[in-house]
Scaffold this active site. Structure first.
Site, PDB file in Angstrom:
ATOM      1  N   ARG A  75       0.700  -1.309   0.025  1.00 11.96           N
ATOM      2  CA  ARG A  75      -0.060  -0.007  -0.011  1.00 11.96           C
ATOM      3  C   ARG A  75       0.720   1.246  -0.076  1.00 11.96           C
ATOM      4  O   ARG A  75       0.353   2.476  -0.229  1.00 11.96           O
ATOM      5  CB  ARG A  75      -1.046   0.105   1.246  1.00 11.96           C
ATOM      6  CG  ARG A  75      -2.123  -1.118   1.025  1.00 11.96           C
ATOM      7  CD  ARG A  75      -3.103  -1.070   2.113  1.00 11.96           C
ATOM      8  NE  ARG A  75      -2.309  -1.691   3.118  1.00 11.96           N
ATOM      9  CZ  ARG A  75      -2.955  -2.257   4.063  1.00 11.96           C
ATOM     10  NH1 ARG A  75      -4.189  -2.764   4.100  1.00 11.96           N
ATOM     11  NH2 ARG A  75      -2.106  -2.888   5.297  1.00 11.96           N
ATOM     12  N   GLU A 112       4.987 -10.041  14.671  1.00 11.30           N
ATOM     13  CA  GLU A 112       4.570 -10.501  16.079  1.00 11.30           C
ATOM     14  C   GLU A 112       4.937 -12.014  16.174  1.00 11.30           C
ATOM     15  O   GLU A 112       4.722 -12.334  17.225  1.00 11.30           O
ATOM     16  CB  GLU A 112       3.044 -10.241  16.136  1.00 11.30           C
ATOM     17  CG  GLU A 112       2.333 -10.514  17.374  1.00 11.30           C
ATOM     18  CD  GLU A 112       0.890  -9.816  17.711  1.00 11.30           C
ATOM     19  OE1 GLU A 112       0.374 -10.137  18.675  1.00 11.30           O
ATOM     20  OE2 GLU A 112       0.455  -9.211  16.779  1.00 11.30           O
TER      21      GLU A 112
END
Length: 187
Positions: A75, A112
């Site tokens: 993006r 994560e």
């Protein structure tokens, strides 16, 4: 012949941010339960909102002498390429590992749950060039931190980092301490 669309939105910074927020769609429980996803696709399909967002992202850097705009996959490409045009600069993509055809350098960074690797062409930035790094979202700062590492290894001078949206609770700004960070919209 159709009438021209009035693309001007004479708003101050906060009014502009509030107006753009009103266009971004909230999707609860996406991609997993408990996550509130900020969907920017309504902003992208609205020519006026997209233009206002791009002009707002370009404004703080218009007199900074930016020579290259770095867009982070994927993006960051949506905002980086038109920002490069607005700033009269080149555009250089930072992509996922294995996607660029010429000689590259790469960096692995922690997620994560796992890791990811991004890369840049070795000839994408010349030593000393003024660079703006662009992505759509600042969350934890991991991906942009990796892009900064690549730019600095090539000798680029990072003038700033620009984001459409910043999720302030995730404290990505702290991870990028010492950088000139601009986010158009904060949640």
């Amino acid at each position: 012949m159709a009438d021209a669309v009035d693309l001007s939105v004479p708003l101050g910074h906060q009014e502009r941010a509030d107006w753009l927020k009103s266009i971004i769609r909230d999707i609860p429980d996406f991609p997993t339960l408990g996550i509130l996803f900020r969907d920017i696709t309504p902003l992208l399909k609205d020519v006026r909102a997209f233009r206002v967002a791009l002009e707002g992202l370009a404004e703080p850097f218009k007199d900074a002498g930016i020579e290259q705009v770095i867009g982070v996959e994927s993006r960051g490409f949506i905002f980086g390429a038109p920002l490069a045009l607005l700033l009269h600069a080149g555009f250089v993509p930072v992509r996922k590992f294995g996607k660029l055809p010429a000689e590259t350098i790469h960096v692995e960074y922690a997620l994560e749950y796992g890791s990811n690797t991004v890369e840049i062409h070795t000839d994408g930035i010349q030593r000393g060039q003024k660079v703006l790094v662009v992505d759509d979202l600042l969350a934890t700062g991991g991906t942009v931190g990796a892009a900064l590492d690549l730019v600095q290894r090539l000798g680029g001078d990072v003038v700033g980092i620009a984001f459409l949206v910043e999720l302030t609770a995730l404290q990505g700004r702290q991870r990028l301490a010492g950088q000139n960070i601009f986010s158009l919209i904060q949640y």
